[in-house]
Scaffold this motif. Structure first.
Motif, short mmCIF file in Angstrom:
data_model
loop_
_atom_site.label_atom_id
_atom_site.label_comp_id
_atom_site.label_asym_id
_atom_site.label_seq_id
_atom_site.Cartn_x
_atom_site.Cartn_y
_atom_site.Cartn_z
N ALA A 223 -1.66 -10.30 -1.85
CA ALA A 223 -0.45 -9.64 -1.35
C ALA A 223 0.69 -9.71 -2.35
O ALA A 223 1.33 -8.70 -2.66
N GLU A 241 -8.78 -2.74 5.15
CA GLU A 241 -9.30 -4.04 5.58
C GLU A 241 -10.82 -4.11 5.46
O GLU A 241 -11.38 -5.12 5.02
N LEU A 265 -5.67 -12.29 2.01
CA LEU A 265 -4.46 -11.62 1.54
C LEU A 265 -3.45 -12.56 0.88
O LEU A 265 -2.84 -12.22 -0.13
N LEU A 306 -1.74 -2.20 5.14
CA LEU A 306 -3.16 -2.44 5.40
C LEU A 306 -3.63 -1.49 6.48
O LEU A 306 -3.01 -1.39 7.55
N ILE A 316 1.77 -5.22 4.91
CA ILE A 316 1.35 -6.46 4.27
C ILE A 316 2.62 -7.19 3.84
O ILE A 316 3.49 -6.62 3.19
#
Length: 330
Positions: A223, A241, A265, A306, A316
């Motif tokens: 992330a 995802e 993430l 996401l 995110i």
């Protein structure tokens, strides 16, 4: 209001401020402090890339690491930046502050770990410095060169490009969680955290392909790396995802799919490469087993999001591993 303290400043904001002070007027410096995974210096017909990282016993080396693994980690964090540029490693300098009561055998094992990681990356430890320090502190400085290929940069991603990662996600984070929660896992499970592999070979292949539009490593988490690329390239990202290559270690310890996603993430330490590729060229790289397409580049105004299995579009968060609890990197 009292004087502003370093502990109250976000790490990346802190770095931006210091970079603003440092600057660079040297015409030979193509990329200076804070703008990429490495600085880039023009040396004749080639480019020299340089990076440095400081690690401390209390905050960077988890309990249970062997002395050799500590040395390996200290080298690997630097070589991962070299890998992210697609450069050929050509040496490592290591400045080490040793506690005076450390046994010599342990110091020797740390050196062996640095040596072994450098050797794995096709180079060696070429020098450095030693000193006495209250806490074990290792500062590594790695060098690489372009070696006739176009270096990978954080800037350059374009709307419509595909987003890819090497390897799997969350393995190091899962290992750290298992360690902190005293779970019953073996030494192989912990290797993702204790002995991260700099993706030198993969970075070289990507640079040689000429198809990569932007790249960086994921040592601070997927992330955080997505946000760093988004800011540098002035783009947004849409990640799927269902496409995320989540490490089997994550699946072994996560209690549910939400926990799996959190580790994939936001946990750092994976040392994989995150990169973008022109969609017309990605087929040329698809035969490589080390990469997975996980999303696409969108407009900056759409942010970093996401797409879930239910086709929901979720933001995110901008979070991940930060050094500024104790130290920072420029």
């Amino acid at each position: 209001m009292g004087e502003e303290l370093i502990r109250d400043i976000d790490e990346r904001e802190f770095i931006k401020r210091l970079v603003g002070i440092l600057g660079s007027d040297d015409k030979g410096v193509v990329v200076g402090a804070g703008k990429d995974d490495c600085a880039i210096l023009e040396i004749g017909d080639e480019s020299l890339v340089v990076t440095t990282d400081m690690l401390h016993r209390k905050t960077d080396f988890p309990p249970g690491m062997s002395a050799r693994q500590i040395g390996w980690m200290a080298a690997a964090v630097n070589f991962s930046d070299i890998a992210a540029m697609g450069a050929k490693p050509i040496g490592l300098l290591a400045a080490v502050g040793y506690p005076p009561d450390m046994p010599y055998k342990e110091a020797a094992e740390i050196s062996k770990g640095m040596r072994d990681c450098a050797s794995f990356c096709g180079t060696s430890v070429i020098g450095g410095d030693v000193d006495i320090h209250d806490e074990l502190t290792i500062t590594g400085t790695a060098f690489g060169k372009s070696d006739g290929v176009q270096l990978l940069r954080r800037s350059g991603a374009k709307e419509g490009d595909l987003v890819c990662v090497t390897g799997t996600l969350g393995g190091a984070g899962a290992a750290l969680q298992a360690l902190l929660e005293d779970m019953n896992v073996d030494s192989e499970f912990l290797k993702a955290l204790f002995e991260p592999i700099p993706r030198i070979a993969e970075g070289r292949k990507l640079a040689e392909s000429g198809f990569v539009t932007s790249a960086m490593d994921t040592s601070d988490g997927l992330a955080m790396s997505l946000y760093d690329l988004a800011e540098t390239s002035n783009v947004g990202f849409k990640i799927y995802e269902s496409s995320l290559p989540i490490d089997e270690r994550v699946k072994q310890i996560a209690s549910n799919s939400s926990d799996e996603l959190e580790l994939a993430l936001y946990s750092g330490g994976d040392f994989e490469l995150l990169f973008t590729v022109n969609p017309e060229r990605v087929k040329s790289l698809h035969g490589e087993s080390y990469l997975t397409v996980v999303g696409e580049v969108v407009g900056y105004e759409r942010g970093v999001s996401l797409i879930t299995g239910n086709n929901e579009n979720l933001a995110i968060n901008r979070k991940g591993y930060l050094h500024m609890k104790s130290s920072g990197e420029i």
